[in-house]
Motif scaffolding. Structure first.
Motif, PDB file in Angstrom:
ATOM      1  N   GLY A 108       0.898  -0.987   0.061  1.00 12.55           N
ATOM      2  CA  GLY A 108      -0.140  -0.068   0.012  1.00 12.55           C
ATOM      3  C   GLY A 108       0.936   1.260   0.099  1.00 12.55           C
ATOM      4  O   GLY A 108       0.269   2.423   0.040  1.00 12.55           O
ATOM      5  N   THR A 109       2.114   1.191  -0.052  1.00 17.78           N
ATOM      6  CA  THR A 109       3.101   2.445  -0.151  1.00 17.78           C
ATOM      7  C   THR A 109       3.728   2.538  -1.679  1.00 17.78           C
ATOM      8  O   THR A 109       4.039   1.487  -1.972  1.00 17.78           O
ATOM      9  N   GLU A 110       3.923   3.665  -2.084  1.00 13.69           N
ATOM     10  CA  GLU A 110       4.724   3.696  -3.052  1.00 13.69           C
ATOM     11  C   GLU A 110       5.309   4.970  -3.281  1.00 13.69           C
ATOM     12  O   GLU A 110       4.870   5.846  -2.509  1.00 13.69           O
ATOM     13  N   LYS A 111       6.304   5.400  -4.184  1.00 16.91           N
ATOM     14  CA  LYS A 111       7.001   6.560  -4.459  1.00 16.91           C
ATOM     15  C   LYS A 111       6.984   6.813  -5.790  1.00 16.91           C
ATOM     16  O   LYS A 111       7.279   5.851  -6.729  1.00 16.91           O
ATOM     17  N   GLY A 112       7.219   8.223  -6.342  1.00 21.58           N
ATOM     18  CA  GLY A 112       7.377   8.376  -7.574  1.00 21.58           C
ATOM     19  C   GLY A 112       6.071   9.150  -8.267  1.00 21.58           C
ATOM     20  O   GLY A 112       4.735   8.823  -7.800  1.00 21.58           O
ATOM     21  N   ASP A 113       6.192   9.860  -9.352  1.00 23.18           N
ATOM     22  CA  ASP A 113       5.156  10.728  -9.998  1.00 23.18           C
ATOM     23  C   ASP A 113       4.367   9.989 -11.113  1.00 23.18           C
ATOM     24  O   ASP A 113       3.364  10.432 -11.861  1.00 23.18           O
ATOM     25  N   TYR A 114       4.597   8.699 -11.458  1.00 22.69           N
ATOM     26  CA  TYR A 114       4.047   7.917 -12.543  1.00 22.69           C
ATOM     27  C   TYR A 114       3.218   6.757 -12.230  1.00 22.69           C
ATOM     28  O   TYR A 114       3.083   5.956 -12.985  1.00 22.69           O
ATOM     29  N   GLY A 115       2.809   6.738 -11.018  1.00 21.24           N
ATOM     30  CA  GLY A 115       1.931   5.844 -10.610  1.00 21.24           C
ATOM     31  C   GLY A 115       0.477   6.026 -10.846  1.00 21.24           C
ATOM     32  O   GLY A 115       0.098   6.933 -11.604  1.00 21.24           O
ATOM     33  N   PRO A 116      -0.522   5.220 -10.166  1.00 23.97           N
ATOM     34  CA  PRO A 116      -0.265   4.146  -9.318  1.00 23.97           C
ATOM     35  C   PRO A 116       0.743   3.130  -9.910  1.00 23.97           C
ATOM     36  O   PRO A 116       0.670   2.691 -11.114  1.00 23.97           O
ATOM     37  N   TYR A 117       1.525   2.556  -9.104  1.00 25.86           N
ATOM     38  CA  TYR A 117       2.506   1.489  -9.777  1.00 25.86           C
ATOM     39  C   TYR A 117       1.958   0.056  -9.235  1.00 25.86           C
ATOM     40  O   TYR A 117       2.742  -0.988  -9.773  1.00 25.86           O
ATOM     41  N   THR A 118       0.632  -0.237  -9.119  1.00 25.29           N
ATOM     42  CA  THR A 118       0.290  -1.415  -8.901  1.00 25.29           C
ATOM     43  C   THR A 118      -1.049  -1.561 -10.002  1.00 25.29           C
ATOM     44  O   THR A 118      -1.987  -0.625 -10.032  1.00 25.29           O
ATOM     45  N   GLN A 119      -1.133  -2.508 -10.727  1.00 23.26           N
ATOM     46  CA  GLN A 119      -2.079  -2.498 -11.918  1.00 23.26           C
ATOM     47  C   GLN A 119      -3.355  -2.664 -11.554  1.00 23.26           C
ATOM     48  O   GLN A 119      -4.136  -2.022 -12.144  1.00 23.26           O
ATOM     49  N   SER A 120      -3.707  -3.180 -10.508  1.00 20.08           N
ATOM     50  CA  SER A 120      -5.164  -3.101 -10.180  1.00 20.08           C
ATOM     51  C   SER A 120      -5.538  -1.929  -9.691  1.00 20.08           C
ATOM     52  O   SER A 120      -6.772  -1.865  -9.692  1.00 20.08           O
ATOM     53  N   GLN A 121      -4.786  -1.107  -9.632  1.00 15.46           N
ATOM     54  CA  GLN A 121      -5.160   0.576  -9.298  1.00 15.46           C
ATOM     55  C   GLN A 121      -5.053   1.210 -10.490  1.00 15.46           C
ATOM     56  O   GLN A 121      -5.483   2.577 -10.558  1.00 15.46           O
ATOM     57  N   ARG A 122      -4.857   0.826 -11.716  1.00 11.33           N
ATOM     58  CA  ARG A 122      -4.787   1.664 -12.891  1.00 11.33           C
ATOM     59  C   ARG A 122      -5.807   1.279 -14.182  1.00 11.33           C
ATOM     60  O   ARG A 122      -5.727   1.507 -14.995  1.00 11.33           O
ATOM     61  N   VAL A 123      -7.021   0.713 -13.391  1.00 11.94           N
ATOM     62  CA  VAL A 123      -8.019   0.335 -14.210  1.00 11.94           C
ATOM     63  C   VAL A 123      -8.636   1.629 -15.185  1.00 11.94           C
ATOM     64  O   VAL A 123      -8.888   1.361 -16.273  1.00 11.94           O
ATOM     65  N   GLU A 124      -8.447   2.696 -14.418  1.00 12.06           N
ATOM     66  CA  GLU A 124      -9.222   3.759 -15.336  1.00 12.06           C
ATOM     67  C   GLU A 124      -8.228   3.932 -16.409  1.00 12.06           C
ATOM     68  O   GLU A 124      -8.669   4.520 -17.367  1.00 12.06           O
ATOM     69  N   ILE A 125      -6.791   4.056 -16.241  1.00 12.79           N
ATOM     70  CA  ILE A 125      -5.913   4.434 -17.174  1.00 12.79           C
ATOM     71  C   ILE A 125      -6.284   3.238 -18.526  1.00 12.79           C
ATOM     72  O   ILE A 125      -6.544   3.686 -19.577  1.00 12.79           O
ATOM     73  N   TYR A 126      -6.340   2.033 -18.270  1.00 14.23           N
ATOM     74  CA  TYR A 126      -6.567   1.081 -19.179  1.00 14.23           C
ATOM     75  C   TYR A 126      -7.865   1.192 -20.007  1.00 14.23           C
ATOM     76  O   TYR A 126      -7.807   1.175 -21.324  1.00 14.23           O
ATOM     77  N   HIS A 127      -9.039   1.650 -19.295  1.00 15.87           N
ATOM     78  CA  HIS A 127     -10.313   1.778 -19.852  1.00 15.87           C
ATOM     79  C   HIS A 127     -10.182   3.123 -20.829  1.00 15.87           C
ATOM     80  O   HIS A 127     -10.769   3.075 -21.648  1.00 15.87           O
ATOM     81  N   THR A 128      -9.487   4.051 -20.392  1.00 18.11           N
ATOM     82  CA  THR A 128      -9.300   5.210 -20.998  1.00 18.11           C
ATOM     83  C   THR A 128      -8.844   4.869 -22.433  1.00 18.11           C
ATOM     84  O   THR A 128      -9.330   5.351 -23.453  1.00 18.11           O
TER      85      THR A 128
END
Ligand code: GLU
Length: 553
Positions: A108-128
Motif C-alpha cells: 500500500g505504499t509507493e513513491k514517484g510521479d508515474y503511479g499508481p504502480y500497482t496494476q489493479s489500481q490503474r483500471v481507469e487508465i486501461y479503460h481510457t
C-alpha cells in the motif's frame, strides 16, 4: 459502425482521455541516453532467483545511464495471486539491497510521479486507452462463450490450421453490427474487449533485441483480448499502457515473452505510442542432478529457486549479488578484481555483455564467491550479520552467540587480520558448527589422533601441556614452548630434521599441536590454536586436556 457511440456504450464511465494521461504522465526529463527500466513481477508468493536477476539488471542498467528504475506490481491475474505476495517481493529485494528509484515500496505504499504502480489500481487508465481504441475502430467487444472458444480451438485443430486463435474468418464477433452489440449488452451477456488486428499473415516484422540482435517474426494477426470480462486488462494490454505512461525506455524481461513481441508492437502502434527497446534475458538454469541436463530452476524441485532460500541459509547479500553479476555480465569478475571493495551497485553494467543463452546457476560457485566475500569482512561486521541472521533463523543459537559479544567477535577475528584470511565460512548457518567448541565441550575422537602417535604418547603430550601451558604467551613463544617439550617426549622439535631421520623419533612438533588441538577443539583443522586456547582460558583448556587424556586410558 458508429465507433463513438459504441465506445460510449462500452465505457460510459470513462471521462478521461488519452490526452489527459499524456499531460499527467509527461515524458521524463532525463539526460540524453538515460534509460528508464522497470521490474514488473506478479505477486505469486515468492521472489524467484530469476526475478532477482532481472531486478538487478533493471536497477544497474538505469543507474549506469543516470536513468530511473521502478518497481511495478502486475496483479491482474487474481487466480495466481497469493496473500502476502507483494511483501515476499519487497522483502526479497530488500534482503539483497536491490532498491528502485520509484514504484511500490511496501504493502500500500509507493513513491514517484508515474503511479499508481500497482496494476489493479490503474483500471481507469486501461479503460481510457481501450475506449479510444474502440473510437478508432481498433477494438471491439466479443461475446463468445467459453464453449464457443473451445469449439473454435477444436475446429482449428481438426482443420490443421497453421495459425490458431481468434482471427479473420474465425473471429465471429469482429463484425457484429451496433444493433447486435446493443442487443447482447441489453441481454447482459458478458464480453471481453478484443484488439482488431490490422496484421497481415504474409508480412513480417523485425525489431532489435538489445542482447539478441535483429529478430524477424510474422506479423500478429490475432485479435487478442485486451480487457477480460471483469474489465481487468490482459498482460499484453497492461504492458502497452503502463510502459507507455510510465515512460519506460527499455523493457527488460524474461525470454518467455519474446514470442509475444509482434502483438505488443502491433498494440503500441495501434495506440500511436513509441515502441520501447526490448531486452529478453536468458533463463536461470541448473544442471539436473539425475539426468545431467540443463533445465529451468523450478520452485517445486529446487529450494534455491526462491531467494528466501539464500536468506534462510545466511548467504551474505553481497555474495549472492556478486555471484549473480558474474552470471549476468562477462566483465564483472575483472571489475571485481580491480575494485575489491566497491559496492556492486556501482558496477558499470553493460547490456552488450549479457549472454543470450540460459546461464547455469551453480551453488558450489556461489559458495566459493561467498567464502571470498566473507573472508574480506571484518570480525565486528560478521558478528552483526550472524547475530541478525540467528535472531530470525536460529533463536537458540542467537542466545549463545550473543551472550558475550566481545568473546564471539574475538573468536571471529582469529586469523582474520592477516594478509590471507581463511576462507572457511560460506554462510551464517555454518557458524554455529564452525565455532561450536567455544561454546560446548567437544567430544574428541581418539581415532583422529595422528597415525604415528600412540594413545600413551598422546597422554604424555597432554599431561606435559597441562603442566606447562602459559596462556599469556604469543604464538612464537607458544611454539617454542612446544618444541622445548619434544626431547623429553621423544619427538623431534624440527620438522625438517625429522624428515631426514624419521626412525629416530616418535614424531615431530606438529604432532604435539595436532594432539592438543584435538583435545581442545575435537577437530583436526581449526584456525590458530594458540589464540583459541587463549580465548578459552587456562582452566577450560586444562579441563579439556584432562578429559581427553582420561578417554585415552
Ligand atoms: N508480470 C510479468 C511476469 O511476472 C512481467 C513480464 C514483464 O516484465 O513485462 O512475468
Amino acid at each position: 459502425m458508429d465507433n463513438m457511440k459504441l465506445a460510449n456504450l462500452l465505457f460510459p464511465d470513462v471521462n478521461l482521455t488519452p490526452e489527459d494521461l499524456e499531460l499527467k504522465y509527461p515524458p521524463r526529463e532525463l539526460p540524453e541516453g538515460a534509460r528508464v527500466t522497470r521490474f514488473a513481477p506478479s505477486p505469486t508468493g515468492y521472489l524467484h532467483i530469476g526475478g532477482l536477476f532481472g531486478a538487478l539488471t533493471d536497477v544497474l542498467v538505469a543507474k549506469a545511464s543516470k536513468g530511473v528504475s521502478y518497481l511495478r506490481i502486475e496483479d491482474t491475474d487474481k487466480k495466481r495471486e497469493v496473500e502476502d505476495g507483494v511483501s515476499a517481493i519487497i522483502n526479497g529485494l530488500h534482503a539483497f539491497g536491490v532498491d528502485f528509484d520509484e514504484g511500490v515500496t511496501g504493502f500500500g505504499t509507493e513513491k514517484g510521479d508515474y503511479g499508481p504502480y500497482t496494476q489493479s489500481q490503474r483500471v481507469e487508465i486501461y479503460h481510457t486507452v481501450a475506449k479510444r481504441m474502440v473510437e478508432n475502430g481498433l477494438a471491439y467487444p466479443c461475446f463468445c462463450t467459453a464453449d464457443e472458444l473451445t469449439a473454435l480451438r477444436e475446429q482449428q485443430e481438426a482443420e490443421g490450421a497453421l495459425i490458431r486463435g481468434y482471427f479473420g474468418k474465425y473471429a465471429k464477433c469482429r463484425d457484429l453490427s451496433l444493433a447486435q452489440i446493443e442487443a447482447n449488452l441489453a441481454a447482459g451477456k458478458p464480453w471481453v474487449l478484443r484488439f482488431r488486428s490490422q496484421g497481415d499473415e504474409n508480412k513480417r516484422i523485425s525489431f532489435e533485441d538489445l542482447i539478441r540482435g535483429k529478430i524477424e517474426m510474422p506479423e500478429n494477426i490475432i485479435d487478442e483480448v485486451l480487457l477480460k470480462s471483469d474489465g481487468i486488462p490482459t498482460y499484453h494490454f497492461a504492458h502497452v499502457c503502463d510502459d507507455h505512461f510510465m515512460r519506460t525506455t527499455h523493457v527488460i524481461r524474461g525470454e518467455e515473452w519474446l514470442s509475444s513481441v509482434p502483438k505488443h508492437i502491433a498494440m503500441f502502434k495501434a495506440c500511436g505510442y513509441k515502441v520501447p527497446k526490448y531486452v529478453h534475458t536468458a533463463q536461470v538454469m541448473k544442471l539436473d542432478d539425475e539426468s545431467g541436463d540443463k533445465r529451468k530452476l523450478s520452485k517445486r524441485k529446487d529450494p534455491e529457486a526462491a531467494v528466501s532460500f539464500f536468506v534462510e541459509k545466511g548467504f551474505p547479500k553481497e555474495a549472492v549479488i556478486d555471484y549473480l553479476l558474474t552470471l549476468l555480465n562477462s566483465n564483472f569478475e575483472d571489475w571485481r578484481r580491480a575494485n575489491p571493495d566497491a559496492d556492486a551497485m556501482d558496477f558499470p553494467f553493460n547490456l552488450k555483455k549479457m549472454g543470450a543463452s540460459g546461464c547455469l546457476f551453480d551453488l558450489t560457485k556461489l559458495t566459493d564467491v561467498s567464502k571470498n566475500v566473507i573472508s574480506r569482512m571484518k570480525a565486528p561486521a560478521i558478528y552483526e550479520r550472524v547475530a541478525a541472521w540467528a535472531r530470525d533463523y536460529a533463536p537458540d543459537y542467537y542466545a549463545v552467540f550473543t551472550r558475550d559479544p566481545a568473546f564471539s567477535t574475538a573468536i571471529l577475528n582469529i586469523d582474520r587480520e592477516v594478509p590471507k584470511p581463511r576462507k572457511d565460512i560460506a554462510k551464517w548457518d555454518e557458524v554455529a558448527d564452525y565455532l561450536s567448541y567455544f561454546f560446548d565441550e567437544p567430544e574428541a575422537d581418539p581415532a583422529l589422533l595422528p597415525e604415528r602417535v600412540s594413545p600413551a604418547d598422546a597422554k604424555a603430550i597432554l599431561s606435559c601441556c597441562c603442566a606447562h601451558y602459559e596462556p599469556n604467551e604469543d604464538k612464537d613463544a607458544w611454539f617454542a614452548r612446544m618444541k622445548s617439550w619434544c626431547p623429553e617426549l621423544g619427538f623431534c622439535p624440527e620438522v625438517k630434521e625429522f624428515k631426514k631421520n624419521p626412525d629416530a623419533f616418535k614424531g615431530h612438533v606438529g604432532d604435539l599441536s595436532s594432539v592438543i588441538r584435538l583435545a581442545v577443539t575435537g577437530r583436526t583443522n581449526t584456525p590458530d590454536l594458540c589464540t583459541i586456547m587463549q580465548l578459552l582460558g587456562k582452566q577450560r583448556v586444562a579441563q579439556r586436556l584432562q578429559r581427553f587424556a582420561e578417554k585415552l586410558s
